[in-house]
Write an enzyme that holds these catalytic residues in place. Structure first.
Site, short mmCIF file in Angstrom:
data_model
loop_
_atom_site.label_atom_id
_atom_site.label_comp_id
_atom_site.label_asym_id
_atom_site.label_seq_id
_atom_site.Cartn_x
_atom_site.Cartn_y
_atom_site.Cartn_z
N THR A 1 -8.98 9.34 8.29
CA THR A 1 -8.75 8.07 7.67
C THR A 1 -8.31 6.85 8.83
O THR A 1 -7.67 5.89 8.36
CB THR A 1 -7.48 8.28 6.67
OG1 THR A 1 -6.35 8.73 7.85
CG2 THR A 1 -7.89 9.26 5.75
N LYS B 1 0.87 -1.26 -0.05
CA LYS B 1 -0.10 -0.05 0.01
C LYS B 1 0.79 1.29 0.08
O LYS B 1 1.56 1.47 0.92
CB LYS B 1 -0.79 -0.05 1.23
CG LYS B 1 -1.79 -1.35 1.38
CD LYS B 1 -2.74 -1.26 2.44
CE LYS B 1 -1.88 -1.53 3.77
NZ LYS B 1 -2.88 -1.79 5.02
N GLY C 1 -8.62 3.65 10.42
CA GLY C 1 -9.15 2.20 10.04
C GLY C 1 -8.74 1.80 8.56
O GLY C 1 -9.49 0.79 8.41
N THR C 2 -8.42 2.75 7.92
CA THR C 2 -8.31 2.44 6.41
C THR C 2 -7.60 0.98 6.36
O THR C 2 -8.00 0.35 5.18
CB THR C 2 -7.28 3.28 5.64
OG1 THR C 2 -5.99 3.62 6.53
CG2 THR C 2 -7.91 4.60 5.54
N GLY C 3 -6.58 0.74 6.89
CA GLY C 3 -5.75 -0.88 6.84
C GLY C 3 -6.63 -1.75 7.16
O GLY C 3 -6.92 -2.82 6.34
N CYS C 4 -7.44 -1.85 8.31
CA CYS C 4 -8.36 -2.67 8.66
C CYS C 4 -9.36 -3.23 7.78
O CYS C 4 -9.97 -4.03 7.28
CB CYS C 4 -8.91 -2.74 10.00
SG CYS C 4 -7.68 -2.41 11.19
#
Length: 284
Positions: A222, A191, A224-227
């Site tokens: 932003t 990412k 929580g984007t990875g989860c």
């Protein structure tokens, strides 16, 4: 019941719906609701799968940062996992926060014994920079967890933590992906969201490459984007997508969630997991 008192046609009849695909998240709790187990389950609901959970840690967390972390014992994690998988079954597994070597090794062994794709989000730090992976657990992630991953989804900080490769421009994403693939996952999604310009990610299995590009939205909320992205990939895999199809659909979903992110508390707010379920958000 109509105005004359007659019962409707379904009165007294039990209607049983077919169960949707089932996805299991193995992750920590975010008391603020923006990341972790809470984000995973919201994402799964939004994408039409049945979300189930194995809690690995409890955090005291809000929009300003992480104030405390308490790991659950490995036996509690193992019991939750077996309870769900042995009875209900799963079509995909997603992992998030696994902070200790014991937890990493426990979950890796469980995934290796499960006939379902696994999306591994090797969580290293929170959005606020708080460490969520103990230094002595990095070796276990490299040697035990990544080799059982169908898709690994590291950001650039996590790539550096796991491989030592530091990426400063888009051209470095290929080197980063090769370094992570050498640790054993079938696919890696590197990412590039921390780079300037468009949000560019690279998905590869070492043979084929898929470059995913989306406009960068002017929104600082932003959390929580990875989860969210990893859970969306797992959800799409459970629905029958190939890995490239699942990642593209997940990227589209999380891009919309970022665009709709909202302020919450005094710091960084969450993405909006339900952005497709409501109209445009208005101020005031």
């Amino acid at each position: 019941m109509d105005r004359e008192g007659r019962l409707g046609p379904l009165r007294g009849h039990r209607v049983v719906s077919a169960a949707p695909p089932r996805v299991l998240t193995v992750a920590g709790s975010d008391s603020g609701g923006g990341a972790g187990i809470q984000a995973d389950l919201k994402t799964m609901l939004a994408l039409g799968v049945h979300g189930m959970s194995v809690l690995t840690a409890v955090t005291a967390q809000n929009s300003l940062g992480v104030q405390g972390v308490w790991d659950l014992p490995a036996e509690a994690v193992r019991a939750q996992y077996r309870s769900v998988v042995d009875d209900i079954g799963v079509q995909a597994v997603k992992t998030g926060m696994l902070s200790s070597p014991e937890l990493v090794e426990t979950v890796a062994a469980l995934i290796a014994d499960t006939d379902a794709p696994a999306v591994v989000d090797p969580v290293g730090v929170s959005k606020h920079g708080d460490a969520l992976l103990h230094a002595d657990a990095v070796t276990a992630v490299r040697g035990r967890l990544l080799p059982v991953a169908t898709v690994a989804t590291p950001n650039l900080d996590e790539v550096a933590q796991l491989t030592g490769v530091r990426v400063t421009c888009e051209d470095g994403l290929r080197e980063a992906a090769e370094a992570v693939l050498a640790l054993g996952p079938a696919w890696v999604l590197v990412k590039g969201g921390h780079l300037p310009g468009d949000a560019v990610d690279l998905l590869t299995d070492g043979t084929e490459e898929h470059w995913l590009r989306a406009p960068r939205h002017d929104n600082r909320h932003t959390h929580g984007t990875g989860c969210t992205l990893a859970s969306a990939i797992a959800s799409r895999l459970a629905l029958g997508d190939s890995v490239p199809e699942a990642v593209r659909a997940a990227k589209e979903y999380v891009t919309g969630a970022i665009a709709a992110g909202f302020a919450l508390g005094g710091g960084i707010g969450p993405v909006d997991h339900g952005w497709r379920l409501r109209g445009p958000r208005t101020a005031g």
